[in-house]
Write an enzyme that holds these catalytic residues in place. Structure first.
Site, short mmCIF file in Angstrom:
data_model
loop_
_atom_site.label_atom_id
_atom_site.label_comp_id
_atom_site.label_asym_id
_atom_site.label_seq_id
_atom_site.Cartn_x
_atom_site.Cartn_y
_atom_site.Cartn_z
N VAL A 1 -10.04 7.86 -14.56
CA VAL A 1 -11.10 6.97 -15.07
C VAL A 1 -10.26 5.59 -14.54
CG1 VAL A 1 -12.00 6.08 -17.28
CG2 VAL A 1 -11.51 8.57 -17.24
N ALA B 1 -6.41 1.98 -15.42
CA ALA B 1 -6.78 3.24 -14.84
C ALA B 1 -6.14 4.28 -15.40
CB ALA B 1 -6.86 3.54 -13.43
N LYS B 2 -6.20 5.71 -15.42
CA LYS B 2 -5.55 6.56 -16.08
C LYS B 2 -6.20 7.87 -15.35
CE LYS B 2 -1.77 7.00 -18.55
NZ LYS B 2 -0.75 6.04 -18.65
N GLY B 3 -4.93 8.90 -15.13
CA GLY B 3 -5.67 10.27 -14.71
C GLY B 3 -4.94 11.28 -15.37
#
Ligand code: NAD
Length: 423
Positions: free
Chosen positions: A66, A111-113
């Protein structure tokens, strides 16, 4: 049971990310189109992919990436592996990263995943295949100028090295170190990254004490969570003359009114696997540690530690949020009303992403800095971010948390306004 509890945490994480955003957006009188834009991420990618397991069977995994808005530069944030990872959680964490990068003055969006998996039950080979395939799946939206991943829960430099290798292979084998941060030193990692979060939190504590007209020397501190970040802030405070009156880990805590030497406690923990039982200390529970009479309290373990149940019993003069989300929304309000200063996570633990930024800068220049240079620059970034937040806190008469969000959101909003709308 544990799944339900975690789901509540997820909801509250996304809820609180939006709550803090809305509160700051109201004060900033953010115009509606910008409010709509910045309240939600720009891009949410869900990927489903197969992995051949060691037993020869094929298993499917779901992963996410995201990205909040790349207004100020590429987006940046970690990748976590956990069975309970969800799109909501990853979204909330991407938004928090956006405000963390912005309050620090970094040229990054958030962001992050994550991948829903249980790395503890996977072999090294399975984890490598999962990492390389997940990297290939998110390859269209990551890159040194686009979105730069980093380690998070249950990922580390080994996974970052696999990701760099995989994506470099997609580009004719050209080595792309600036693609991810948190890499091994030999692949373009930065000196000082391992201690950056605790060190940054220490710099913030020093500035807070100065602005509160207190003295660090002789002050008292309690640290919950004697891990990577918690041990570094404890060592640094101790080495500057503060008295560490309590420390803890997942097995429990220890206290000593005349002060503990965290370096010696670490030697003990390395031999015994816990701080509990350290000679000449008394045992204390993790909950009681939070309620000790001290100048500084540093929750450095888990989320939701300061809640409406214990907020009225906290006796510390100030809280440094080394962990992500250790204070609930309600407790935050109660602590503010009681005059307890809380340096929020997006500022207090931003030393990690700041040195990640330094890593990216070094990788792009292929020119690497000494540990002293990294430390000096980290101090400059932490001190100036703290000062911006403190000035906002004084000017608007708001908590340090609200002030941090005001500084962070205002910076992104100004950049978005300056760029205008391409419609
Ligand atoms: P870590 O795993 O090295 O340390 C965590 C510590 O907390 C360990 O000592 C563990 O025993 C202890 N702990 C676990 N459960 C506990 C409990 N119930 N009560 C008390 N202690 C408990 O992790 P870390 O890297 O030091 O991260 C700590 C916190 O800081 C996390 O919230 C993390 O998200 C946040 N953080 C870390 C970084 C970083 O770069 N390390 C960056 C930003 C935020």
């Amino acid at each position: 049971m544990s799944v339900d509890l975690r789901r509540q945490t997820e909801i509250s994480m996304l809820d609180s990310a939006r709550f803090f955003f809305d509160r700051a957006a109201d004060i900033l009188k953010l115009e509606e189109p910008l409010r709509e834009l910045l309240r939600y991420p720009k891009r949410k990618l869900i990927v489903n992919f197969p992995i051949r397991m060691d037993n020869g069977k094929v298993q499917h995994f779901e992963g996410y990436r995201v990205q909040h808005h790349p207004v100020l530069g590429p987006t940046k944030g970690g990748i976590r592996y956990h069975p309970d990872v969800s799109l909501d959680e990853v979204e909330a964490l991407s938004v928090l990263m956006a405000w963390k990068c912005s309050v620090m003055g970094l040229p990054f969006g958030g962001a992050k995943g994550g991948v829903k998996c249980n790395p503890k039950e996977m072999s090294l080979g399975e984890r490598e295949r999962l990492t390389r395939r997940y990297a290939s799946e998110i390859a269209p939206i990551i890159g040194p100028d686009v979105d730069i991943p980093a380690p998070d829960v249950y990922t580390g430099e080994r996974e970052m090295a696999w990701i760099v290798d995989t994506i470099s292979m997609h580009h004719d084998g050209q080595f792309m170190p600036g693609l991810v941060t948190g890499k091994p030193l030999v692949l373009g990692g930065s000196l000082g990254r391992d201690t950056a979060t605790g060190r940054g939190a220490y710099f913030v504590a020093v500035q807070l004490i100065k602005n509160m007209k207190m003295k660090l020397e002789g002050s008292t501190a309690a640290v919950q969570g004697f891990g990577n970040a918690g041990s570094v802030i404890a060592n640094n405070l101790h080495d500057s003359g503060a008295k560490i009156i309590a420390l803890s880990d997942s097995r429990g805590g220890i206290t000593k009114s005349t002060g503990l030497d965290p370096h010696k406690v670490m030697e003990y923990k390395e031999k015994n696997g816990t701080v509990v039982g350290f000679p000449s200390s008394e045992k204390i529970s993790n909950n009681d540690l939070l309620e000790l009479n001290c100048d500084l309290l540093a929750p450095a373990a888990l989320e939701n530690q300061l809640t409406e149940k214990n907020a009225s019993k906290i006796k510390a003069k100030a809280v440094i949020e080394v962990a992500n989300g250790p204070t609930t929304m309600k407790a935050d309000e109660m602590l503010y009303e009681r005059g307890i200063s809380v340096v929020p996570d997006i500022l207090a633990n931003a030393g990690g992403v700041t040195v990640s930024y330094f890593e990216w800068v070094q990788d792009r220049a292929f020119y690497f800095w000494s540990a002293e240079e990294v430390d000096l620059k980290l101090k400059q970034f932490m001190d100036s971010a703290f000062q911006r937040v403190w000035d906002m806190h004084v000017e608007k008469k708001v908590s340090l948390r609200t002030a941090s969000y005001l500084v962070a959101i205002d910076r992104v909003a100004k950049a978005a306004r300056a760029r205008g709308i391409y419609a």
